[in-house]
Design a protein around this motif. Sequence first.
Motif, PDB file in Angstrom:
ATOM      1  N   GLY A 124      49.222  43.282 -34.590  1.00 53.76           N
ATOM      2  CA  GLY A 124      47.845  43.017 -34.395  1.00 53.76           C
ATOM      3  C   GLY A 124      46.836  43.214 -35.289  1.00 53.76           C
ATOM      4  O   GLY A 124      47.186  44.319 -36.075  1.00 53.76           O
ATOM      5  N   LEU A 125      45.998  42.571 -35.973  1.00 55.56           N
ATOM      6  CA  LEU A 125      45.189  42.919 -36.862  1.00 55.56           C
ATOM      7  C   LEU A 125      43.677  43.385 -36.594  1.00 55.56           C
ATOM      8  O   LEU A 125      43.374  43.174 -35.274  1.00 55.56           O
ATOM      9  CB  LEU A 125      44.704  41.666 -37.761  1.00 55.56           C
ATOM     10  CG  LEU A 125      46.169  40.899 -38.225  1.00 55.56           C
ATOM     11  CD1 LEU A 125      45.458  39.627 -38.982  1.00 55.56           C
ATOM     12  CD2 LEU A 125      46.502  41.784 -39.510  1.00 55.56           C
ATOM     13  N   PRO A 126      42.671  43.989 -37.257  1.00 54.89           N
ATOM     14  CA  PRO A 126      41.480  44.571 -36.592  1.00 54.89           C
ATOM     15  C   PRO A 126      40.989  43.144 -35.817  1.00 54.89           C
ATOM     16  O   PRO A 126      40.574  42.453 -36.254  1.00 54.89           O
ATOM     17  CB  PRO A 126      40.911  44.968 -37.833  1.00 54.89           C
ATOM     18  CG  PRO A 126      41.943  45.231 -38.999  1.00 54.89           C
ATOM     19  CD  PRO A 126      42.840  44.254 -38.536  1.00 54.89           C
ATOM     20  N   GLY A 127      40.612  43.937 -34.505  1.00 53.48           N
ATOM     21  CA  GLY A 127      39.549  42.922 -33.750  1.00 53.48           C
ATOM     22  C   GLY A 127      40.626  42.189 -32.863  1.00 53.48           C
ATOM     23  O   GLY A 127      39.990  41.325 -31.835  1.00 53.48           O
ATOM     24  N   ASP A 128      41.734  41.952 -32.781  1.00 57.95           N
ATOM     25  CA  ASP A 128      42.744  41.158 -32.317  1.00 57.95           C
ATOM     26  C   ASP A 128      42.694  41.855 -30.691  1.00 57.95           C
ATOM     27  O   ASP A 128      42.749  43.244 -30.627  1.00 57.95           O
ATOM     28  CB  ASP A 128      44.042  41.386 -32.540  1.00 57.95           C
ATOM     29  CG  ASP A 128      44.001  40.185 -33.665  1.00 57.95           C
ATOM     30  OD1 ASP A 128      43.300  39.276 -33.897  1.00 57.95           O
ATOM     31  OD2 ASP A 128      45.081  40.163 -34.500  1.00 57.95           O
ATOM     32  N   GLY A 216      39.686  48.550 -38.983  1.00 59.99           N
ATOM     33  CA  GLY A 216      40.410  49.572 -39.778  1.00 59.99           C
ATOM     34  C   GLY A 216      41.797  50.147 -39.215  1.00 59.99           C
ATOM     35  O   GLY A 216      42.447  50.889 -40.035  1.00 59.99           O
ATOM     36  N   HIS A 217      42.219  49.316 -38.480  1.00 59.24           N
ATOM     37  CA  HIS A 217      43.431  49.722 -37.725  1.00 59.24           C
ATOM     38  C   HIS A 217      44.554  48.570 -37.506  1.00 59.24           C
ATOM     39  O   HIS A 217      44.033  47.551 -37.377  1.00 59.24           O
ATOM     40  CB  HIS A 217      43.218  50.637 -36.317  1.00 59.24           C
ATOM     41  CG  HIS A 217      42.541  51.808 -36.758  1.00 59.24           C
ATOM     42  ND1 HIS A 217      41.548  51.960 -37.067  1.00 59.24           N
ATOM     43  CD2 HIS A 217      43.320  52.999 -36.366  1.00 59.24           C
ATOM     44  CE1 HIS A 217      41.000  53.329 -37.072  1.00 59.24           C
ATOM     45  NE2 HIS A 217      41.995  54.100 -36.458  1.00 59.24           N
ATOM     46  N   PHE A 218      45.918  48.856 -37.273  1.00 60.59           N
ATOM     47  CA  PHE A 218      46.667  47.806 -37.138  1.00 60.59           C
ATOM     48  C   PHE A 218      47.473  48.192 -35.721  1.00 60.59           C
ATOM     49  O   PHE A 218      47.712  49.321 -35.650  1.00 60.59           O
ATOM     50  CB  PHE A 218      47.445  47.521 -38.492  1.00 60.59           C
ATOM     51  CG  PHE A 218      46.615  47.228 -39.300  1.00 60.59           C
ATOM     52  CD1 PHE A 218      46.330  45.823 -39.655  1.00 60.59           C
ATOM     53  CD2 PHE A 218      46.077  48.078 -40.315  1.00 60.59           C
ATOM     54  CE1 PHE A 218      45.535  45.218 -40.666  1.00 60.59           C
ATOM     55  CE2 PHE A 218      45.272  47.706 -41.412  1.00 60.59           C
ATOM     56  CZ  PHE A 218      45.037  46.577 -41.535  1.00 60.59           C
ATOM     57  N   PHE A 219      48.099  46.955 -35.281  1.00 61.65           N
ATOM     58  CA  PHE A 219      49.133  47.129 -34.150  1.00 61.65           C
ATOM     59  C   PHE A 219      50.555  46.756 -34.390  1.00 61.65           C
ATOM     60  O   PHE A 219      50.717  45.678 -34.870  1.00 61.65           O
ATOM     61  CB  PHE A 219      48.571  46.215 -32.796  1.00 61.65           C
ATOM     62  CG  PHE A 219      49.131  46.466 -31.646  1.00 61.65           C
ATOM     63  CD1 PHE A 219      48.631  47.095 -30.504  1.00 61.65           C
ATOM     64  CD2 PHE A 219      50.376  46.045 -31.351  1.00 61.65           C
ATOM     65  CE1 PHE A 219      49.300  47.616 -29.276  1.00 61.65           C
ATOM     66  CE2 PHE A 219      51.074  46.093 -30.205  1.00 61.65           C
ATOM     67  CZ  PHE A 219      50.363  46.687 -29.001  1.00 61.65           C
TER      68      PHE A 219
END
Length: 280
Positions: A124-128, A216-219
């Motif tokens: 997952g990218l930022p906003g996903d 600014g975060h990732f899954f």
Amino acid sequence: MADENQGFLGAIWETIKTIFWALIIAGVFRTLLFQPFWIPSSSMKDTLLVGDFLFVNKMAYGYSYASCPSIKLGQFGIDIDAADICGFLDGDNSRLIGDQPERGDVVVFRHPVSHQDYIKRLIGLPGDTVQMKAGLLHINGEPVQVEDGGVFSETKEPQGPEGRYPRCSNDPVGEGGVCEKERLIETLPGGVRHSMLNIQDGLDLDDTKVFTVPEGHFFFMGDNRDNSTDSRVSQTSFGVGMVPFENLIGRADRIMFSSAGRSMLFFWTWRGDRFFKAID
């Protein structure tokens, strides 16, 4: 005699200087270019197996405090964290010369709480939004494409230095027996295709809430979905949660060496077919 002593001391001094500069060069190499990483667990099977050895490309995403090496030598009482060396770069979730990672990258990152190095696949990218429904991954409300990939088989035996036994979908399996898992081929948005494993249906992490990835975060998730502690578990010293951009260490591109034994010195357990193997 004096000349002999001076010659002896001079030789020692030259040796010390050689070792010093070798350590400096190795430190720069590890900090700026590549970091060695052994695969200790089965969470990324069958993309990565226990005992695979790889170099992490630190240039892929630029540099942050996490790019500095941690030096942990328990037998000598040495425990120096990356933040102890490069903590002045921590705090604003940014990177120097930073490039954004891409969905599907296999990434080594620092756990936000325990500060241990983890390796997982970026989902997952930022906003996903990310959700698991009945074992099927959904990204932004859409199910990903999944194809049958056959059966992944391995021997039921202790694996790696930790000596853990693999989990099997056909358990109970006695030691030395054939341990099987369902293999699936998953295609992520953007086109990255990779294999993943399924051990058992109906487990807790097969059905999750909807996760929204903050800016600014990732899954991250492991390819061995039923045997991976990842972003599906809330951030604690155990769970991973959302990983900040600054915690990324680098991208894993290629396996350099692989050993199925308890030690890399057991040459009869080397997996020659995995040497220099590209990571999909």
